[in-house]
Design an enzyme around this catalytic site. Sequence first.
Site, PDB file in Angstrom:
ATOM      1  N   ASP A 142       3.898  -0.037  -7.177  1.00 35.91           N
ATOM      2  CA  ASP A 142       2.731  -0.228  -7.724  1.00 35.91           C
ATOM      3  C   ASP A 142       1.586   0.447  -7.173  1.00 35.91           C
ATOM      4  O   ASP A 142       0.393   0.505  -7.525  1.00 35.91           O
ATOM      5  CB  ASP A 142       2.441  -1.803  -7.881  1.00 35.91           C
ATOM      6  CG  ASP A 142       1.092  -2.166  -8.603  1.00 35.91           C
ATOM      7  OD1 ASP A 142       0.934  -1.978  -9.731  1.00 35.91           O
ATOM      8  OD2 ASP A 142       0.208  -2.971  -7.870  1.00 35.91           O
TER       9      ASP A 142
ATOM     10  N   GLU B  47      -2.621   7.999  -4.366  1.00 36.03           N
ATOM     11  CA  GLU B  47      -2.990   7.322  -5.502  1.00 36.03           C
ATOM     12  C   GLU B  47      -4.532   7.631  -5.896  1.00 36.03           C
ATOM     13  O   GLU B  47      -4.924   7.393  -7.146  1.00 36.03           O
ATOM     14  CB  GLU B  47      -2.591   5.797  -5.838  1.00 36.03           C
ATOM     15  CG  GLU B  47      -3.606   4.904  -4.788  1.00 36.03           C
ATOM     16  CD  GLU B  47      -3.190   3.537  -5.045  1.00 36.03           C
ATOM     17  OE1 GLU B  47      -1.816   3.177  -5.091  1.00 36.03           O
ATOM     18  OE2 GLU B  47      -4.017   2.575  -5.318  1.00 36.03           O
TER      19      GLU B  47
ATOM     20  N   ARG C  22       0.842  -1.025  -0.204  1.00 32.28           N
ATOM     21  CA  ARG C  22      -0.064  -0.069   0.271  1.00 32.28           C
ATOM     22  C   ARG C  22       0.855   1.423  -0.015  1.00 32.28           C
ATOM     23  O   ARG C  22       1.896   1.368   0.514  1.00 32.28           O
ATOM     24  CB  ARG C  22      -1.007   0.207   1.350  1.00 32.28           C
ATOM     25  CG  ARG C  22      -2.134  -0.769   1.165  1.00 32.28           C
ATOM     26  CD  ARG C  22      -3.270  -0.498   0.050  1.00 32.28           C
ATOM     27  NE  ARG C  22      -4.181  -1.273   0.121  1.00 32.28           N
ATOM     28  CZ  ARG C  22      -4.416  -2.286  -0.993  1.00 32.28           C
ATOM     29  NH1 ARG C  22      -3.430  -2.501  -1.653  1.00 32.28           N
ATOM     30  NH2 ARG C  22      -5.595  -2.874  -0.902  1.00 32.28           N
TER      31      ARG C  22
ATOM     32  N   HIS D 204      -1.224   0.615  -9.737  1.00 29.83           N
ATOM     33  CA  HIS D 204      -1.885  -0.544  -8.803  1.00 29.83           C
ATOM     34  C   HIS D 204      -2.419  -1.642  -9.725  1.00 29.83           C
ATOM     35  O   HIS D 204      -3.573  -2.065  -9.896  1.00 29.83           O
ATOM     36  CB  HIS D 204      -3.212   0.133  -8.290  1.00 29.83           C
ATOM     37  CG  HIS D 204      -3.397  -0.546  -6.703  1.00 29.83           C
ATOM     38  ND1 HIS D 204      -3.705   0.145  -5.672  1.00 29.83           N
ATOM     39  CD2 HIS D 204      -3.744  -1.858  -6.665  1.00 29.83           C
ATOM     40  CE1 HIS D 204      -3.935  -0.903  -4.803  1.00 29.83           C
ATOM     41  NE2 HIS D 204      -4.078  -2.070  -5.348  1.00 29.83           N
TER      42      HIS D 204
HETATM   43  P1  NAI Z   1      -1.757 -11.569   4.228  1.00 27.90           P
HETATM   44  O1  NAI Z   1      -2.582 -11.011   5.333  1.00 27.90           O
HETATM   45  O2  NAI Z   1      -1.667 -12.911   3.722  1.00 27.90           O
HETATM   46  O3  NAI Z   1      -0.238 -11.401   4.908  1.00 27.90           O
HETATM   47  C1  NAI Z   1       0.166 -10.103   5.458  1.00 27.90           C
HETATM   48  C2  NAI Z   1       1.526 -10.449   6.606  1.00 27.90           C
HETATM   49  O4  NAI Z   1       1.664  -9.111   7.068  1.00 27.90           O
HETATM   50  C3  NAI Z   1       1.008 -11.376   7.382  1.00 27.90           C
HETATM   51  O5  NAI Z   1       1.924 -12.570   7.551  1.00 27.90           O
HETATM   52  C4  NAI Z   1       1.087 -10.324   8.860  1.00 27.90           C
HETATM   53  O6  NAI Z   1       1.429 -11.439   9.872  1.00 27.90           O
HETATM   54  C5  NAI Z   1       1.871  -9.548   8.269  1.00 27.90           C
HETATM   55  N1  NAI Z   1       2.091  -8.378   9.212  1.00 27.90           N
HETATM   56  C6  NAI Z   1       0.966  -7.363   9.466  1.00 27.90           C
HETATM   57  N2  NAI Z   1       1.300  -6.480  10.255  1.00 27.90           N
HETATM   58  C7  NAI Z   1       2.648  -6.612  10.302  1.00 27.90           C
HETATM   59  C8  NAI Z   1       3.758  -5.519  10.993  1.00 27.90           C
HETATM   60  N3  NAI Z   1       3.252  -4.693  11.866  1.00 27.90           N
HETATM   61  N4  NAI Z   1       4.868  -6.306  11.164  1.00 27.90           N
HETATM   62  C9  NAI Z   1       5.400  -7.366  10.404  1.00 27.90           C
HETATM   63  N5  NAI Z   1       4.406  -8.190   9.819  1.00 27.90           N
HETATM   64  C10 NAI Z   1       3.377  -7.831   9.817  1.00 27.90           C
HETATM   65  O7  NAI Z   1      -1.665 -10.625   3.186  1.00 27.90           O
HETATM   66  P2  NAI Z   1      -1.398 -10.706   1.325  1.00 27.90           P
HETATM   67  O8  NAI Z   1      -2.510 -11.378   0.588  1.00 27.90           O
HETATM   68  O9  NAI Z   1       0.088 -11.251   1.475  1.00 27.90           O
HETATM   69  O10 NAI Z   1      -1.384  -9.456   1.111  1.00 27.90           O
HETATM   70  C11 NAI Z   1      -0.355  -8.204   1.502  1.00 27.90           C
HETATM   71  C12 NAI Z   1      -0.623  -6.846   1.075  1.00 27.90           C
HETATM   72  O11 NAI Z   1      -0.578  -6.861  -0.224  1.00 27.90           O
HETATM   73  C13 NAI Z   1      -2.413  -6.660   1.337  1.00 27.90           C
HETATM   74  O12 NAI Z   1      -2.533  -6.112   2.542  1.00 27.90           O
HETATM   75  C14 NAI Z   1      -2.418  -5.428   0.283  1.00 27.90           C
HETATM   76  O13 NAI Z   1      -2.250  -4.261   1.040  1.00 27.90           O
HETATM   77  C15 NAI Z   1      -1.547  -5.743  -0.651  1.00 27.90           C
HETATM   78  N6  NAI Z   1      -1.966  -6.086  -1.946  1.00 27.90           N
HETATM   79  C16 NAI Z   1      -1.762  -5.348  -3.132  1.00 27.90           C
HETATM   80  C17 NAI Z   1      -2.270  -5.789  -4.315  1.00 27.90           C
HETATM   81  C18 NAI Z   1      -1.965  -4.916  -5.303  1.00 27.90           C
HETATM   82  O14 NAI Z   1      -2.611  -5.023  -6.570  1.00 27.90           O
HETATM   83  N7  NAI Z   1      -0.895  -4.112  -5.585  1.00 27.90           N
HETATM   84  C19 NAI Z   1      -3.441  -6.815  -4.456  1.00 27.90           C
HETATM   85  C20 NAI Z   1      -3.383  -7.423  -3.140  1.00 27.90           C
HETATM   86  C21 NAI Z   1      -2.880  -7.120  -2.092  1.00 27.90           C
END
Ligand code: NAI
Length: 332
Positions: free
Chosen positions: A259, A264, A235, A296
Site C-alpha cells: 500500500d 510514491e 511506509r 496509500h
Molecule cells: P504505533 O506507534 O501505534 O505503533 C508502532 C509500533 O512499532 C510500536 O509498538 C513501536 O514500539 C514499534 N516499533 C517502532 N520502532 C520499532 C523497531 N525499530 N523495532 C520494533 N518495533 C518498533 O503506530 P501505528 O498507528 O500502529 O502505525 C504504524 C505505522 O503504520 C505508522 O508508523 C505509519 O507509518 C503506518 N500507517 C500507514 C497508513 C496507510 O494508510 N498506509 C495509515 C496510518 C499509519
Amino acid sequence: MKVAVYDTHKFEIPFLQKENEGFGHELKYIEGRLTKDTLALSKGAECLCCFVNDKVDAEVIKTAYENGVRLIALRSAGFNHVDVGFAKSIGMKVVHVPEYSPYAVAEHAVGMILTMNRKLHKAYNRVKEENFSLDGLVGFDIHGKTIGVVGTGKIGKIFAKIMSGFGSEVLLFDKIPDEIFAKSITARYTNIDEIYKKADIISLHIPLTPETKYLINETSISKMKKSVMIVNTGRGKLIDTKALVRALKNGSIGFAGLDVYEEEEGIFFEDKSESGITDDCLARLLTFPNVFITAHQAFLTQEALHNIAHTTLESANDFENGTHLKHQVPGT
Ligand code: NAI
C-alpha cells in the site's frame, strides 16, 4: 485561523467542510503538494495543513516561519516527512493525528492478503468477461498458517487480533512487547529472525525510522520461507524495493501486497493514466502477477477521514486559543 490545506484531495473536502462548521477556520484548499516552490500559495496563512507526501523540510519550515506560519498540522499519523528537530529549534509547532482509525489500516492489510491469496482481483475481471474458469485461481487456507506481525502498536495489534481469528499461529515482534495483549489473543512475541524463518505471511506495522529503513532487504529476505507473502501498509522505505524485485524474479518471495512504495511521492494520489509512470522499479513491480499494489489507500474509510478532519481542525483551534496542544509531534 487561516489554514492552507496542501495536497487536498476531492475525497476529503466534504469531511473538512463538515467538521469546520464547528470551528469556523478559513480554509484554503491547495491541490498541489507543499514544496518550497508552492509555499507562496499559502500567503497569509498561520497554519500549513499537510499530508503524507508534502515536503516539510528545514528550508520549507524556515521560509514558512518567516512568512508568519506558526503551526504545521499534519493530516497523518506518520511524521517521517517533517524535519522535526529543525521545527523545534525555531519554535514552529507541529501537530499530527496519532490515531484516526487503526481498524482502517489493519482491515486493508487483511483485504490485501485475501485478495492476493484467493486472487479475487483476477476472479472479478474474469467473471466480468464471462470467463468462468477456475484455472490459476488456487489459493491456500489461512487457517493454520503462521503470521508474522512486525510492530504491535495500534494497527499491528488489531491486525494480529483479526489474523488470530482465522485460526492462524500469530508471531509478534516489537521493541516494546505487550505480553498481556499477546496472551489475550493466544499469540507470542519472538525475535525478528524467528518470524523470518517461520512466517507464511509477514505484515509490517512499524514506523519508518533510521533503524527500520530497509528492514526488508536482501539479507532478511534470504532468511524467509520460500514463497512468503509480504504485506506493507507501513511506509515504503521499510522495504528495499530493488531487493524485493530480485526476490520476486527468483521466486523467493511468493506475494507482495504494497500500500506504500518508497518512491510514491509524486505518483500515489495522482492520475498517471495519461502520462504513464517514469519510475522503472514501480513499472517492474506492476508486471508481476503476484504483486498487488494500492496507492496509500489503507487509511481511506469514512471514519478515518472524519477523525482526521476533526482532530486537525481541533488542533488549529487549540493553537489559536493558546490551549494545550493534545497531539503535538514528539520532539517538537
Ligand atoms: P504505533 O506507534 O501505534 O505503533 C508502532 C509500533 O512499532 C510500536 O509498538 C513501536 O514500539 C514499534 N516499533 C517502532 N520502532 C520499532 C523497531 N525499530 N523495532 C520494533 N518495533 C518498533 O503506530 P501505528 O498507528 O500502529 O502505525 C504504524 C505505522 O503504520 C505508522 O508508523 C505509519 O507509518 C503506518 N500507517 C500507514 C497508513 C496507510 O494508510 N498506509 C495509515 C496510518 C499509519
